[in-house]
Design a protein around this motif. Structure first.
Motif, PDB file in Angstrom:
ATOM      1  N   LEU A 156      23.138  18.079 -10.155  1.00 59.66           N
ATOM      2  CA  LEU A 156      24.583  18.589  -9.428  1.00 59.66           C
ATOM      3  C   LEU A 156      25.582  17.687  -9.933  1.00 59.66           C
ATOM      4  CD1 LEU A 156      23.265  19.398  -5.823  1.00 59.66           C
ATOM      5  CD2 LEU A 156      23.736  20.894  -7.748  1.00 59.66           C
ATOM      6  N   ASP A 157      25.471  16.450  -9.939  1.00 59.40           N
ATOM      7  CA  ASP A 157      26.336  15.315 -10.490  1.00 59.40           C
ATOM      8  C   ASP A 157      26.921  15.855 -12.019  1.00 59.40           C
ATOM      9  OD1 ASP A 157      26.504  14.238  -8.147  1.00 59.40           O
ATOM     10  OD2 ASP A 157      25.258  12.180  -8.891  1.00 59.40           O
ATOM     11  N   THR A 158      26.046  16.026 -12.709  1.00 57.92           N
ATOM     12  CA  THR A 158      26.524  16.272 -14.173  1.00 57.92           C
ATOM     13  C   THR A 158      26.943  17.750 -14.518  1.00 57.92           C
ATOM     14  OG1 THR A 158      24.230  16.498 -14.827  1.00 57.92           O
ATOM     15  CG2 THR A 158      25.276  14.284 -14.878  1.00 57.92           C
ATOM     16  N   LYS A 159      26.180  18.871 -13.839  1.00 47.30           N
ATOM     17  CA  LYS A 159      26.220  20.100 -14.413  1.00 47.30           C
ATOM     18  C   LYS A 159      27.149  21.044 -13.338  1.00 47.30           C
ATOM     19  CE  LYS A 159      23.403  19.960 -17.858  1.00 47.30           C
ATOM     20  NZ  LYS A 159      23.846  20.170 -19.066  1.00 47.30           N
ATOM     21  N   VAL A 160      27.115  20.596 -12.007  1.00 46.89           N
ATOM     22  CA  VAL A 160      27.895  21.693 -11.172  1.00 46.89           C
ATOM     23  C   VAL A 160      29.142  20.995 -10.534  1.00 46.89           C
ATOM     24  CG1 VAL A 160      27.600  22.485  -8.861  1.00 46.89           C
ATOM     25  CG2 VAL A 160      25.628  22.510 -10.731  1.00 46.89           C
ATOM     26  N   ARG A 161      29.054  19.749  -9.900  1.00 45.03           N
ATOM     27  CA  ARG A 161      30.071  18.957  -9.180  1.00 45.03           C
ATOM     28  C   ARG A 161      31.470  19.017 -10.157  1.00 45.03           C
ATOM     29  NH1 ARG A 161      25.992  15.684  -6.460  1.00 45.03           N
ATOM     30  NH2 ARG A 161      26.075  16.847  -4.336  1.00 45.03           N
ATOM     31  N   PRO A 162      31.443  18.654 -11.485  1.00 45.62           N
ATOM     32  CA  PRO A 162      32.801  18.893 -12.047  1.00 45.62           C
ATOM     33  C   PRO A 162      33.613  20.044 -12.002  1.00 45.62           C
ATOM     34  CG  PRO A 162      31.241  17.588 -13.377  1.00 45.62           C
ATOM     35  CD  PRO A 162      30.433  18.368 -12.201  1.00 45.62           C
ATOM     36  N   ALA A 163      32.717  21.156 -12.322  1.00 46.15           N
ATOM     37  CA  ALA A 163      33.447  22.492 -12.113  1.00 46.15           C
ATOM     38  C   ALA A 163      33.808  22.847 -10.616  1.00 46.15           C
ATOM     39  CB  ALA A 163      32.356  23.631 -12.470  1.00 46.15           C
ATOM     40  N   LEU A 164      33.080  22.670  -9.630  1.00 43.28           N
ATOM     41  CA  LEU A 164      33.552  22.698  -8.250  1.00 43.28           C
ATOM     42  C   LEU A 164      34.731  21.780  -7.891  1.00 43.28           C
ATOM     43  CD1 LEU A 164      30.047  22.769  -6.423  1.00 43.28           C
ATOM     44  CD2 LEU A 164      31.431  24.702  -7.025  1.00 43.28           C
ATOM     45  N   ALA A 165      34.742  20.525  -8.386  1.00 46.34           N
ATOM     46  CA  ALA A 165      35.949  19.513  -8.130  1.00 46.34           C
ATOM     47  C   ALA A 165      37.266  20.308  -8.781  1.00 46.34           C
ATOM     48  CB  ALA A 165      35.527  18.336  -8.949  1.00 46.34           C
ATOM     49  N   GLU A 166      37.238  21.090  -9.655  1.00 45.29           N
ATOM     50  CA  GLU A 166      38.299  21.661 -10.390  1.00 45.29           C
ATOM     51  C   GLU A 166      39.008  22.440  -9.295  1.00 45.29           C
ATOM     52  OE1 GLU A 166      37.512  23.590 -14.073  1.00 45.29           O
ATOM     53  OE2 GLU A 166      36.781  21.727 -14.867  1.00 45.29           O
ATOM     54  N   HIS A 167      38.244  22.861  -8.279  1.00 42.59           N
ATOM     55  CA  HIS A 167      38.630  23.988  -7.242  1.00 42.59           C
ATOM     56  C   HIS A 167      38.603  22.910  -5.723  1.00 42.59           C
ATOM     57  CE1 HIS A 167      38.388  27.139  -9.865  1.00 42.59           C
ATOM     58  NE2 HIS A 167      37.498  26.782 -10.545  1.00 42.59           N
ATOM     59  N   ASN A 168      38.715  21.606  -6.120  1.00 37.49           N
ATOM     60  CA  ASN A 168      38.681  20.811  -4.904  1.00 37.49           C
ATOM     61  C   ASN A 168      37.550  21.082  -3.835  1.00 37.49           C
ATOM     62  OD1 ASN A 168      40.954  19.506  -5.385  1.00 37.49           O
ATOM     63  ND2 ASN A 168      42.310  21.431  -4.875  1.00 37.49           N
ATOM     64  N   GLY A 169      36.246  21.380  -4.442  1.00 36.21           N
ATOM     65  CA  GLY A 169      35.149  21.565  -3.541  1.00 36.21           C
ATOM     66  C   GLY A 169      34.189  20.784  -4.314  1.00 36.21           C
ATOM     67  N   ASP A 170      32.771  20.943  -3.394  1.00 36.34           N
ATOM     68  CA  ASP A 170      31.654  20.170  -3.723  1.00 36.34           C
ATOM     69  C   ASP A 170      30.495  21.003  -3.040  1.00 36.34           C
ATOM     70  OD1 ASP A 170      30.033  18.073  -4.316  1.00 36.34           O
ATOM     71  OD2 ASP A 170      30.896  16.795  -3.367  1.00 36.34           O
ATOM     72  N   VAL A 171      29.263  20.610  -3.360  1.00 37.48           N
ATOM     73  CA  VAL A 171      28.151  21.073  -2.745  1.00 37.48           C
ATOM     74  C   VAL A 171      27.112  19.910  -2.301  1.00 37.48           C
ATOM     75  CG1 VAL A 171      26.735  20.855  -5.018  1.00 37.48           C
ATOM     76  CG2 VAL A 171      26.196  22.462  -3.446  1.00 37.48           C
ATOM     77  N   MET A 172      26.654  20.131  -1.119  1.00 37.32           N
ATOM     78  CA  MET A 172      25.769  19.312  -0.410  1.00 37.32           C
ATOM     79  C   MET A 172      24.437  20.096  -0.079  1.00 37.32           C
ATOM     80  SD  MET A 172      28.043  17.014   0.580  1.00 37.32           S
ATOM     81  CE  MET A 172      27.110  16.230   1.948  1.00 37.32           C
ATOM     82  N   ILE A 173      23.356  19.096  -0.364  1.00 36.14           N
ATOM     83  CA  ILE A 173      21.928  19.592  -0.481  1.00 36.14           C
ATOM     84  C   ILE A 173      21.898  19.485   1.274  1.00 36.14           C
ATOM     85  CG2 ILE A 173      19.623  19.023  -0.850  1.00 36.14           C
ATOM     86  CD1 ILE A 173      20.473  18.092  -3.468  1.00 36.14           C
ATOM     87  N   GLN A 174      21.445  20.741   1.733  1.00 41.89           N
ATOM     88  CA  GLN A 174      20.821  20.663   3.042  1.00 41.89           C
ATOM     89  C   GLN A 174      19.400  20.336   3.190  1.00 41.89           C
ATOM     90  OE1 GLN A 174      24.011  21.086   4.731  1.00 41.89           O
ATOM     91  NE2 GLN A 174      22.685  22.350   6.144  1.00 41.89           N
ATOM     92  N   SER A 175      18.370  20.967   2.289  1.00 47.05           N
ATOM     93  CA  SER A 175      16.997  20.814   2.739  1.00 47.05           C
ATOM     94  C   SER A 175      16.273  21.128   1.146  1.00 47.05           C
ATOM     95  CB  SER A 175      16.359  21.374   3.576  1.00 47.05           C
ATOM     96  OG  SER A 175      16.544  22.715   3.312  1.00 47.05           O
TER      97      SER A 175
END
Length: 95
Positions: A12-31
């Motif tokens: 998530l840190d390398t492949k997902v979060r950079p794209a979400l950060a461009e939209h001022n967002g993030d992802v959290m793992i629930q479980s």
């Protein structure tokens, strides 16, 4: 080999979060249970009309590419408790 949340966080840190950060967002793992990952979008991505597409086309694609044993990535959608509280105050003419 058992997949750990830390391994998924690294993807998530390398492949997902950079794209979400461009939209001022993030992802959290629930479980992570029985090869099913549950995630929640935060920031401006939370509640976005494109959230399901983001989950399918970005998060699920990257996680399953790195970890084929992950059978599903479920987007958990929750309403922010602060928004519910504000809605109650508005309905009760408190603000």
């Amino acid at each position: 080999m058992e997949i750990t949340i830390q391994q998924i966080e690294a993807i998530l840190d390398t492949k997902v979060r950079p794209a979400l950060a461009e939209h001022n967002g993030d992802v959290m793992i629930q479980s992570l249970e029985d090869h099913v990952l549950k995630v929640r979008l935060t920031g401006k991505c939370s509640g976005c009309p494109a959230a399901h597409s983001t989950n399918e086309e970005l998060i699920t694609a990257e996680v399953q590419s790195a970890f084929p044993s992950i059978q599903d990535v479920i987007l958990v959608e929750e309403i922010n408790p602060e928004l519910i509280d504000m809605a109650h105050k508005i309905l009760n003419h408190e603000i």
